[in-house]
Write an enzyme that holds these catalytic residues in place. Structure first.
Site, PDB file in Angstrom:
ATOM      1  N   CYS A  12      10.322  69.120  25.817  1.00 14.48           N
ATOM      2  CA  CYS A  12      10.069  68.538  27.133  1.00 14.48           C
ATOM      3  C   CYS A  12      11.246  67.730  27.672  1.00 14.48           C
ATOM      4  CB  CYS A  12       8.819  67.663  27.077  1.00 14.48           C
ATOM      5  SG  CYS A  12       7.382  68.557  26.445  1.00 14.48           S
ATOM      6  N   HIS A  51       8.610  59.719  32.150  1.00 14.82           N
ATOM      7  CA  HIS A  51       8.131  60.944  31.507  1.00 14.82           C
ATOM      8  C   HIS A  51       6.629  61.059  31.757  1.00 14.82           C
ATOM      9  CE1 HIS A  51       8.325  64.385  28.965  1.00 14.82           C
ATOM     10  NE2 HIS A  51       7.538  63.877  28.029  1.00 14.82           N
ATOM     11  N   GLU A  55       6.159  54.612  26.216  1.00 17.12           N
ATOM     12  CA  GLU A  55       7.186  54.592  27.259  1.00 17.12           C
ATOM     13  C   GLU A  55       7.143  53.265  28.005  1.00 17.12           C
ATOM     14  OE1 GLU A  55       9.122  57.394  30.762  1.00 17.12           O
ATOM     15  OE2 GLU A  55       7.056  57.795  30.121  1.00 17.12           O
ATOM     16  N   LYS A  82       4.212  63.804  37.222  1.00 20.98           N
ATOM     17  CA  LYS A  82       3.362  64.744  36.478  1.00 20.98           C
ATOM     18  C   LYS A  82       1.898  64.579  36.856  1.00 20.98           C
ATOM     19  CE  LYS A  82       6.298  65.355  32.371  1.00 20.98           C
ATOM     20  NZ  LYS A  82       7.403  64.432  32.699  1.00 20.98           N
ATOM     21  N   HIS A 119       2.518  68.987  33.655  1.00 20.22           N
ATOM     22  CA  HIS A 119       3.691  68.888  32.786  1.00 20.22           C
ATOM     23  C   HIS A 119       4.364  70.248  32.693  1.00 20.22           C
ATOM     24  CE1 HIS A 119       6.498  67.775  29.874  1.00 20.22           C
ATOM     25  NE2 HIS A 119       5.731  67.243  28.945  1.00 20.22           N
ATOM     26  N   PHE A 143       8.965  66.887  22.067  1.00 22.96           N
ATOM     27  CA  PHE A 143       8.627  67.158  20.670  1.00 22.96           C
ATOM     28  C   PHE A 143       9.920  67.292  19.859  1.00 22.96           C
ATOM     29  CE2 PHE A 143       4.183  69.389  21.057  1.00 22.96           C
ATOM     30  CZ  PHE A 143       3.642  68.209  21.524  1.00 22.96           C
TER      31      PHE A 143
END
Length: 412
Positions: free
Chosen positions: A164, A303, A314, A335, A340, A399
């Protein structure tokens, strides 16, 4: 050696909010959602019932049908976004300048749809019926390859695969290519087409996706009742250009890219490091690279995935980097509207960030209803906001513990 200045001169996107950058941005500012029922695959087979799919995208507007059949869907999106970005930049690629025009477009998982389709053919009909284009359709670098062919761009060519964080890493790395003098122009971003049987199955199996069946509330970053992300698809591509090169041809300038940070958590294959410490280091690195102080940052495109750990950590990372200013800086997760887009997320969010700077308006975090005591910052809830933005950052966390941040400022 003096660093060369790099500016954004073109943008192109296909997203769940629209099939071009302008429509996507307009809908984001209006707080519209691109999330709807999961239709690309049979939703009855999965606990996740919603997705953020493109609407009425016609690849033949960009690629001839016979050529499109030799590409996976993620490459369709990359080529379309790139062609629109080049047109927006009014960039003409010739035999003379082509070696100085590069492409850096990544994808998190590449041609998953092609892999699934061809594997079924292999099982049912044997290897002889597998497409000779199977491998070049599937591999993630083919977006960059096909874009370079479509444009005739013969310069620095690469593909990042950092889950991502892919789109943001791609833009950051392309920025450095120009800054050090290896190219004058880079076509950079990310593309993804992950709404496939196995990809959705995998994300459902590791409980990453929201099981909320209501498209209006499923993607709700930083909200107390968030329960996972909504899978999306699309591409976001920017034209990065050395400043003097851009000025010499009279290009319009959206913003200047000034900083890039990339770190690794070295912690876990899917979970972020406690406290978001890797993300904090990426933000610090980008801000330091830009020669800015945290107090100079007016806006953060987070994010903000709508997962429990990401949003909490975050937020903690932002507090670590910004201190008391964390409560003054405006933050939003787009998002909440796009879903996403995995490897494409950073590309689309970079576009939203530079437009926030250029137009002085912040996109909202929609579906924000119930505050989370652990997420207590200003997330621009539910409605866009007019605000002068001189400097902004965009975060992407992937990830594998990949963290990436890019910093932009208003071009002066």
């Amino acid at each position: 050696m003096k660093k060369r200045r790099v500016v954004v001169t073109g943008i192109g996107a296909v997203t769940p909010l629209g099939n071009d950058a302008a429509t996507s941005w307009s809908n984001a500012i209006e707080g519209k959602s691109g999330v709807g029922p999961l239709t690309r695959i049979n939703a009855d087979e999965y606990p996740a019932k919603v997705s953020a799919e493109l609407k009425d995208f016609n690849v033949e507007e960009f690629i001839e049908k016979k050529d499109a059949r030799k590409m996976d869907r993620f490459t369709h999106y990359a080529v379309a976004a790139s062609l629109m970005a080049v047109k927006d930049a009014d960039l003409v690629i010739t035999d003379e300048n082509a070696p100085r025009v590069g492409v850096w477009i990544g994808s998190g998982i590449g041609g998953m749809e092609t892999f699934e389709n061809q594997y079924e053919i292999f099982l049912n009909r044997g290897y002889r019926r597998v497409s000779p284009f199977f491998v070049p359709m599937m591999i993630p670098d083919m977006a960059a390859g096909q874009v370079s062919i479509a444009l005739g761009a013969r310069g620095f060519n690469s593909c990042t695969v950092t889950a991502c964080a892919t789109g943001t890493n791609s833009i950051g790395d392309a920025f450095k290519v120009i800054q050090r003098g290896d190219a004058d122009v880079m076509v950079a971003g990310g593309a993804e087409a992950p709404i496939t049987k196995m990809a959705v199955a995998g994300f459902c199996a590791n409980t990453a996706l929201s099981n909320n069946p209501d498209p209006k509330t499923a993607s709700r970053p930083f909200d107390l009742n968030r329960d996972g992300f909504v899978i999306g698809e699309g591409a976001g591509v920017v034209i990065l250009e050395e400043l003097e090169h851009a000025l010499a041809r009279g290009a319009k300038i959206y913003a200047e890219i000034v900083g890039y940070g990339a770190t690794g958590d070295a912690y876990h294959i899917t979970a972020p490091a406690p406290g978001g410490e890797g993300g904090a280091r990426a933000m610090k690195m980008a801000i330091d690279d830009a020669g800015l102080s945290p107090e100079q940052i007016d806006y953060i495109n987070a994010h903000g995935t709508s997962t429990d750990y990401n949003d909490k950590y975050e937020t903690m990372a932002i507090k670590e980097v910004f201190g008391e200013h964390a409560y003054n800086v405006a933050i939003s997760s787009t998002k909440s509207m796009t879903g996403h887009l995995l490897g494409a997320a950073g590309g689309v969010e970079a576009i939203f960030t530079v437009l926030a700077i250029k137009e002085g308006i912040l996109p909202p975090t929609i579906n924000y209803e119930t505050p989370d005591p652990e997420c207590d910052l200003d997330y621009v809830p539910n409605k866009s906001r007019r605000k002068e933005v001189k400097a902004a950052i965009s975060n992407s966390l992937g990830f594998g513990g990949h963290n990436a941040t890019i910093a932009f400022v208003r071009y002066e």
